[in-house]
Write a protein that holds these residues in place. Sequence first.
Motif, PDB file in Angstrom:
ATOM      1  N   THR A   1       0.845  -1.201   0.000  1.00 25.55           N
ATOM      2  CA  THR A   1       0.000   0.000   0.000  1.00 25.55           C
ATOM      3  C   THR A   1       0.874   1.243   0.000  1.00 25.55           C
ATOM      4  N   ARG A   2       0.586   2.155  -0.938  1.00 24.95           N
ATOM      5  CA  ARG A   2       1.418   3.341  -1.078  1.00 24.95           C
ATOM      6  C   ARG A   2       0.650   4.659  -0.979  1.00 24.95           C
ATOM      7  N   ALA A   3      -0.681   4.586  -1.026  1.00 20.08           N
ATOM      8  CA  ALA A   3      -1.456   5.826  -1.017  1.00 20.08           C
ATOM      9  C   ALA A   3      -2.863   5.559  -0.498  1.00 20.08           C
ATOM     10  N   ILE A   4      -3.508   6.635  -0.104  1.00 23.40           N
ATOM     11  CA  ILE A   4      -4.920   6.589   0.294  1.00 23.40           C
ATOM     12  C   ILE A   4      -5.632   7.732  -0.413  1.00 23.40           C
ATOM     13  N   MET A   5      -6.805   7.415  -0.937  1.00 20.61           N
ATOM     14  CA  MET A   5      -7.630   8.410  -1.628  1.00 20.61           C
ATOM     15  C   MET A   5      -8.824   8.740  -0.740  1.00 20.61           C
ATOM     16  N   ALA A   6      -8.888   9.983  -0.270  1.00 22.33           N
ATOM     17  CA  ALA A   6     -10.009  10.423   0.547  1.00 22.33           C
ATOM     18  C   ALA A   6     -11.047  11.081  -0.344  1.00 22.33           C
ATOM     19  N   VAL A   7     -12.323  10.796  -0.088  1.00 23.23           N
ATOM     20  CA  VAL A   7     -13.420  11.429  -0.814  1.00 23.23           C
ATOM     21  C   VAL A   7     -14.438  11.919   0.206  1.00 23.23           C
ATOM     22  N   SER A   8     -14.737  13.189   0.167  1.00 22.42           N
ATOM     23  CA  SER A   8     -15.787  13.756   1.013  1.00 22.42           C
ATOM     24  C   SER A   8     -17.065  13.808   0.182  1.00 22.42           C
TER      25      SER A   8
ATOM     26  N   LEU B   1       2.358   7.032   3.549  1.00 24.37           N
ATOM     27  CA  LEU B   1       1.529   6.947   2.352  1.00 24.37           C
ATOM     28  C   LEU B   1       1.311   8.330   1.742  1.00 24.37           C
ATOM     29  N   TYR B   2       1.154   8.379   0.432  1.00 22.59           N
ATOM     30  CA  TYR B   2       0.663   9.606  -0.191  1.00 22.59           C
ATOM     31  C   TYR B   2      -0.830   9.748   0.124  1.00 22.59           C
ATOM     32  N   PHE B   3      -1.244  10.986   0.336  1.00 16.93           N
ATOM     33  CA  PHE B   3      -2.643  11.261   0.664  1.00 16.93           C
ATOM     34  C   PHE B   3      -3.236  12.114  -0.452  1.00 16.93           C
ATOM     35  N   ILE B   4      -4.097  11.490  -1.243  1.00 16.01           N
ATOM     36  CA  ILE B   4      -4.796  12.175  -2.329  1.00 16.01           C
ATOM     37  C   ILE B   4      -6.201  12.505  -1.840  1.00 16.01           C
ATOM     38  N   GLU B   5      -6.588  13.758  -1.966  1.00 21.23           N
ATOM     39  CA  GLU B   5      -7.900  14.186  -1.474  1.00 21.23           C
ATOM     40  C   GLU B   5      -8.769  14.610  -2.657  1.00 21.23           C
ATOM     41  N   ASP B   6      -9.803  13.816  -2.939  1.00 24.99           N
ATOM     42  CA  ASP B   6     -10.784  14.151  -3.969  1.00 24.99           C
ATOM     43  C   ASP B   6     -11.889  14.969  -3.305  1.00 24.99           C
ATOM     44  N   ASN B   7     -11.816  16.276  -3.509  1.00 25.91           N
ATOM     45  CA  ASN B   7     -12.779  17.179  -2.875  1.00 25.91           C
ATOM     46  C   ASN B   7     -13.734  17.783  -3.908  1.00 25.91           C
ATOM     47  N   CYS B   8     -13.951  17.055  -4.990  1.00 33.33           N
ATOM     48  CA  CYS B   8     -14.762  17.584  -6.088  1.00 33.33           C
ATOM     49  C   CYS B   8     -16.201  17.879  -5.673  1.00 33.33           C
ATOM     50  N   GLU B   9     -16.710  17.168  -4.656  1.00 32.96           N
ATOM     51  CA  GLU B   9     -18.098  17.371  -4.226  1.00 32.96           C
ATOM     52  C   GLU B   9     -18.232  18.226  -2.976  1.00 32.96           C
ATOM     53  N   SER B  10     -17.134  18.693  -2.415  1.00 35.80           N
ATOM     54  CA  SER B  10     -17.227  19.287  -1.073  1.00 35.80           C
ATOM     55  C   SER B  10     -16.468  20.592  -0.925  1.00 35.80           C
TER      56      SER B  10
ATOM     57  N   GLY C   1      -4.720  16.999   1.861  1.00 36.70           N
ATOM     58  CA  GLY C   1      -3.988  16.067   1.022  1.00 36.70           C
ATOM     59  C   GLY C   1      -2.656  16.596   0.527  1.00 36.70           C
ATOM     60  N   ASP C   2      -1.808  15.680   0.072  1.00 33.50           N
ATOM     61  CA  ASP C   2      -0.588  16.080  -0.637  1.00 33.50           C
ATOM     62  C   ASP C   2      -0.957  16.734  -1.961  1.00 33.50           C
ATOM     63  N   VAL C   3      -1.972  16.188  -2.596  1.00 31.18           N
ATOM     64  CA  VAL C   3      -2.623  16.819  -3.750  1.00 31.18           C
ATOM     65  C   VAL C   3      -4.123  16.710  -3.520  1.00 31.18           C
ATOM     66  N   THR C   4      -4.852  17.758  -3.907  1.00 25.21           N
ATOM     67  CA  THR C   4      -6.294  17.791  -3.713  1.00 25.21           C
ATOM     68  C   THR C   4      -6.963  18.280  -4.976  1.00 25.21           C
ATOM     69  N   THR C   5      -8.130  17.694  -5.285  1.00 29.78           N
ATOM     70  CA  THR C   5      -8.821  18.038  -6.514  1.00 29.78           C
ATOM     71  C   THR C   5     -10.196  18.635  -6.253  1.00 29.78           C
ATOM     72  N   PHE C   6     -10.637  19.457  -7.205  1.00 31.12           N
ATOM     73  CA  PHE C   6     -11.932  20.139  -7.136  1.00 31.12           C
ATOM     74  C   PHE C   6     -12.580  20.116  -8.518  1.00 31.12           C
ATOM     75  N   SER C   7     -13.907  20.226  -8.538  1.00 28.26           N
ATOM     76  CA  SER C   7     -14.650  20.275  -9.795  1.00 28.26           C
ATOM     77  C   SER C   7     -15.537  21.514  -9.823  1.00 28.26           C
ATOM     78  N   PHE C   8     -15.638  22.122 -11.004  1.00 28.44           N
ATOM     79  CA  PHE C   8     -16.482  23.309 -11.198  1.00 28.44           C
ATOM     80  C   PHE C   8     -17.536  23.048 -12.263  1.00 28.44           C
ATOM     81  N   PHE C   9     -18.071  21.829 -12.276  1.00 22.56           N
ATOM     82  CA  PHE C   9     -19.141  21.478 -13.199  1.00 22.56           C
ATOM     83  C   PHE C   9     -20.417  22.252 -12.845  1.00 22.56           C
ATOM     84  N   PHE C  10     -21.348  22.320 -13.776  1.00 19.19           N
ATOM     85  CA  PHE C  10     -22.567  23.121 -13.616  1.00 19.19           C
ATOM     86  C   PHE C  10     -23.263  22.912 -12.276  1.00 19.19           C
ATOM     87  N   SER C  11     -23.382  21.664 -11.842  1.00 24.33           N
ATOM     88  CA  SER C  11     -24.168  21.376 -10.638  1.00 24.33           C
ATOM     89  C   SER C  11     -23.382  21.556  -9.344  1.00 24.33           C
ATOM     90  N   HIS C  12     -22.101  21.881  -9.429  1.00 26.96           N
ATOM     91  CA  HIS C  12     -21.264  21.910  -8.230  1.00 26.96           C
ATOM     92  C   HIS C  12     -21.316  23.286  -7.544  1.00 26.96           C
TER      93      HIS C  12
END
Length: 391
Positions: A126-133, A153-162, A176-187
Amino acid sequence: MYYELAASTWGKEETDAIQRVIDRDRLTMGDEVKAFQNEFAAYHGKRYGVMVNSGSSANLIAVASLCFKKDRPLQRGDEVIVPAISWSTTYHPLQQYGLKLRIVDVELETLNIDVSQLEAAITPKTRAIMAVSILGNPAALDVMRAFADKHGLYFIEDNCESLDAELNGKKAGTFGDVTTFSFFFSHHIATMEGGMVLTDDEELYHLLLALRAHGWTRDLPAGPSPIFERRDEDFFEAYRFILPGYNVRPLEMSGAIGREQLKKLPGFTAERRKNLAVFQKLFGGDERFIIQRETGRSSTFSFTIILNPALKLDRKAAFAALTKADIGYRIITGGCILRHDVMKFYDYEMVGEVKNAFTAHDWGFFVGNQPFDISDRIEKLYSVLDGACAR
């Protein structure tokens, strides 16, 4: 529709921003995107922001960046701990880079990963964990950050919904070490299409910039770089490719719109939280409906409802009543990933029993929240479901 899943958050400011870009006649990624990246990073107290054309692309280059680090890169066959419920493109980049998924069940009350299972999930590979809120509700990000640090572990944070959620006074998307976001119409904010990656790591920042645009060096900051050495041949350097990258650049219009939306975000979140209070008051004490238990301060993307399976209520009848009342509804995020055909392409393993994610998939759904007063719609929602789910 009487009660939509999503509604526009644009006003004159956004259309003026589009016109500003048109008047300047620079439609490809430029100064507006750069300004939005800086402003969005500053909003979260992070050093670097890299805007892309979607949250899915944000996940793609975030995972890719960890595979191209000089020291301890992720490699094919390495394992990543993931929750059983998320959107498809939380998982796809992991598969596309040859990583194995360790799938952990969620808590039924929060719909976020069950962190009590993390120790059981880890193996020597195991080398990483992906967190999703999920849907505005912060996962146990502090627990996962500590777990990642403990095990290297690397900590990837998927924050596209939060976007704009908080845990212990700290913004979701900053753990996270890297964190992601989304700007889609419904977000929470919308830039037509768009996404962002945040990081404090200079090497990851340079990798993200190169991966976003063809894998070339052209968009990297002037001066020394941690990922390549510059040469004196300017003619060659202008089109020098160092990584197997993509073209996931955003439009300049999207950057300009994002700047205006970001100014409005605190007000949007405040209105969403007012609506959440109405929803919690109506549904919270009713044993027929399992709703998300708020952790930290939710930015309440939407309202999730799981019909209590112990009561054997009829979800189809509930859906029929919602349709008749002109109320939109849909699956929770992407449902349980294990239920999807795409799993035949994955290298994965379940950690223990996955039960709650299946329950949410089979008995759950969500309805929309908006950044304005929809208390009348929420009251109608309760009335409709109260009648449809009579015991």
